[in-house]
Design a protein around this motif. Structure first.
Motif, short mmCIF file in Angstrom:
data_model
loop_
_atom_site.label_atom_id
_atom_site.label_comp_id
_atom_site.label_asym_id
_atom_site.label_seq_id
_atom_site.Cartn_x
_atom_site.Cartn_y
_atom_site.Cartn_z
N GLY A 75 52.01 -15.04 -58.25
CA GLY A 75 53.32 -14.65 -57.73
C GLY A 75 53.50 -14.82 -56.23
N TRP A 76 52.54 -15.45 -55.55
CA TRP A 76 52.66 -15.67 -54.11
C TRP A 76 53.52 -16.90 -53.84
CZ3 TRP A 76 50.77 -12.37 -50.46
CH2 TRP A 76 49.79 -11.45 -50.86
N THR A 77 54.25 -16.88 -52.74
CA THR A 77 54.90 -18.07 -52.21
C THR A 77 53.93 -18.64 -51.19
OG1 THR A 77 57.09 -17.14 -52.53
CG2 THR A 77 56.89 -18.96 -50.95
N VAL A 78 53.61 -19.92 -51.33
CA VAL A 78 52.56 -20.55 -50.52
C VAL A 78 53.15 -21.57 -49.57
CG1 VAL A 78 50.43 -21.89 -50.60
CG2 VAL A 78 50.93 -20.25 -52.44
N LYS A 79 52.75 -21.47 -48.31
CA LYS A 79 53.14 -22.47 -47.31
C LYS A 79 51.87 -23.02 -46.66
CE LYS A 79 56.05 -23.22 -43.29
NZ LYS A 79 56.89 -22.60 -42.25
N ASP A 80 51.71 -24.34 -46.70
CA ASP A 80 50.56 -25.00 -46.06
C ASP A 80 50.86 -25.10 -44.56
OD1 ASP A 80 48.62 -26.73 -45.02
OD2 ASP A 80 48.65 -28.05 -46.77
N VAL A 81 50.08 -24.38 -43.76
CA VAL A 81 50.30 -24.34 -42.30
C VAL A 81 49.10 -24.89 -41.54
CG1 VAL A 81 51.94 -22.42 -42.42
CG2 VAL A 81 49.48 -21.94 -42.18
N GLY A 82 48.19 -25.54 -42.26
CA GLY A 82 46.93 -26.00 -41.67
C GLY A 82 47.08 -26.93 -40.48
N SER A 83 48.19 -27.67 -40.40
CA SER A 83 48.35 -28.60 -39.29
C SER A 83 48.92 -27.94 -38.04
CB SER A 83 49.25 -29.78 -39.70
OG SER A 83 50.54 -29.29 -40.05
N SER A 84 49.40 -26.70 -38.16
CA SER A 84 50.00 -26.05 -37.00
C SER A 84 49.46 -24.66 -36.69
CB SER A 84 51.53 -25.95 -37.19
OG SER A 84 51.82 -25.15 -38.33
N LYS A 85 48.66 -24.10 -37.57
CA LYS A 85 48.13 -22.74 -37.39
C LYS A 85 46.60 -22.76 -37.47
CE LYS A 85 52.20 -20.60 -37.68
NZ LYS A 85 52.80 -19.87 -36.61
N PRO A 86 45.94 -21.68 -37.03
CA PRO A 86 44.48 -21.63 -37.10
C PRO A 86 43.94 -21.20 -38.47
CG PRO A 86 45.31 -19.69 -35.99
CD PRO A 86 46.50 -20.55 -36.28
N TYR A 87 44.75 -21.37 -39.50
CA TYR A 87 44.35 -21.10 -40.88
C TYR A 87 45.11 -22.07 -41.76
CZ TYR A 87 48.67 -18.32 -40.71
OH TYR A 87 49.96 -17.91 -40.54
N ASP A 88 44.82 -22.10 -43.05
CA ASP A 88 45.36 -23.14 -43.91
C ASP A 88 46.62 -22.78 -44.68
OD1 ASP A 88 43.33 -25.16 -43.41
OD2 ASP A 88 41.96 -23.78 -44.42
N LEU A 89 46.65 -21.57 -45.24
CA LEU A 89 47.80 -21.19 -46.07
C LEU A 89 48.38 -19.86 -45.62
CD1 LEU A 89 46.32 -21.92 -49.64
CD2 LEU A 89 47.74 -23.44 -48.24
N HIS A 90 49.71 -19.82 -45.55
CA HIS A 90 50.42 -18.56 -45.28
C HIS A 90 51.09 -18.17 -46.59
CE1 HIS A 90 52.30 -15.50 -42.83
NE2 HIS A 90 53.38 -15.68 -43.58
N LEU A 91 50.76 -16.99 -47.08
CA LEU A 91 51.25 -16.55 -48.38
C LEU A 91 52.12 -15.31 -48.22
CD1 LEU A 91 47.73 -17.01 -48.97
CD2 LEU A 91 49.05 -17.85 -50.87
N THR A 92 53.20 -15.25 -48.99
CA THR A 92 54.05 -14.07 -49.01
C THR A 92 54.36 -13.71 -50.45
OG1 THR A 92 56.00 -15.47 -48.76
CG2 THR A 92 55.11 -14.49 -46.75
N ARG A 93 54.47 -12.39 -50.67
CA ARG A 93 54.84 -11.86 -51.99
C ARG A 93 55.48 -10.50 -51.73
NH1 ARG A 93 50.06 -11.12 -56.18
NH2 ARG A 93 49.50 -9.54 -54.65
N ALA A 94 56.81 -10.43 -51.93
CA ALA A 94 57.58 -9.23 -51.58
C ALA A 94 57.33 -8.92 -50.10
CB ALA A 94 57.22 -8.07 -52.50
N ASP A 95 56.81 -7.73 -49.78
CA ASP A 95 56.56 -7.40 -48.37
C ASP A 95 55.09 -7.63 -47.98
OD1 ASP A 95 55.55 -5.35 -49.88
OD2 ASP A 95 56.24 -3.75 -48.54
N GLU A 96 54.33 -8.26 -48.87
CA GLU A 96 52.93 -8.57 -48.56
C GLU A 96 52.82 -9.93 -47.89
OE1 GLU A 96 50.02 -7.27 -51.95
OE2 GLU A 96 51.85 -8.08 -52.87
N LYS A 97 51.79 -10.08 -47.06
CA LYS A 97 51.50 -11.39 -46.48
C LYS A 97 49.99 -11.58 -46.49
CE LYS A 97 51.50 -9.69 -41.78
NZ LYS A 97 52.08 -9.74 -40.46
N LEU A 98 49.59 -12.83 -46.50
CA LEU A 98 48.17 -13.17 -46.54
C LEU A 98 47.96 -14.45 -45.77
CD1 LEU A 98 45.70 -11.88 -48.02
CD2 LEU A 98 46.11 -13.47 -49.88
#
Length: 177
Positions: A75-98
């Motif tokens: 159920g996470w929404t996944v965004k690949d941010v590896g080319s612009s951030k110091p980690y690979d995936l930014h995940l959101t689900r409701a008010d959670e983030k990972l």
């Protein structure tokens, strides 16, 4: 006897991971650090095989394909941010983030290489962080470009990075000159 051992030796020479050996990524990083330090006898202690740039790219591509599938199924929404951030995936689900760091390997996944910045950022993100290891990826070198298939995903979240799980490969020394 030589006829029987020949195919075995040939398979070992072309394998990217042999149980009991250090993962190829660890051998490469150790070799690179030793070379940078100008050590003449820089040795890895294992087979001399390293990955090509094309093979590393195929492994990364495979791991970045497997990880989003895993999180989207939860159920996470996944965004690949590896080319612009110091980690690979930014995940959101409701008010959670990972914030997820993804590592791919042909080995059993027991060791992976982490950059200093990756460790520092993941410690800042804790407990909203994850380490995702796509291990046991297989390379098909019979096609051009090389492709990667398979892989087993292991996710640790939250990811508390303990000092005893890290091994220093090299240091930068400021000489004061």
């Amino acid at each position: 006897m030589a006829r029987l051992l020949g195919p075995l030796y040939k398979a070992a020479d072309s394998a990217t991971y042999v149980p009991g050996y250090l993962p190829v990524e660890v051998r490469e990083a150790t070799q690179s650090a030793a070379t940078s330090a100008n050590r003449r006898n820089a040795r890895t202690g294992d087979q001399g095989f390293f990955l090509t740039a094309a093979e590393r790219k195929a492994i990364e591509k495979r791991s970045v394909l497997l990880a989003p599938e895993h999180f989207e199924a939860q159920g996470w929404t996944v965004k690949d941010v590896g080319s612009s951030k110091p980690y690979d995936l930014h995940l959101t689900r409701a008010d959670e983030k990972l914030h997820a760091e993804v590592k791919g390997t042909t080995s059993d996944g027991s060791q992976v290489i982490l950059a200093r910045a990756e460790v520092e950022w993941q410690r800042r993100f804790m407990p909203d962080n994850a380490l995702v290891i796509a291990h046991s990826i297989e390379l098909d070198r019979s096609v051009e470009p090389v492709t990667a298939t398979g892989g087993v995903l292991h996710c640790t979240s939250p990811w508390a990075i303990e000092e005893e799980t890290l091994t220093v490969i090299s240091y930068v020394h400021r000489t004061g000159l």
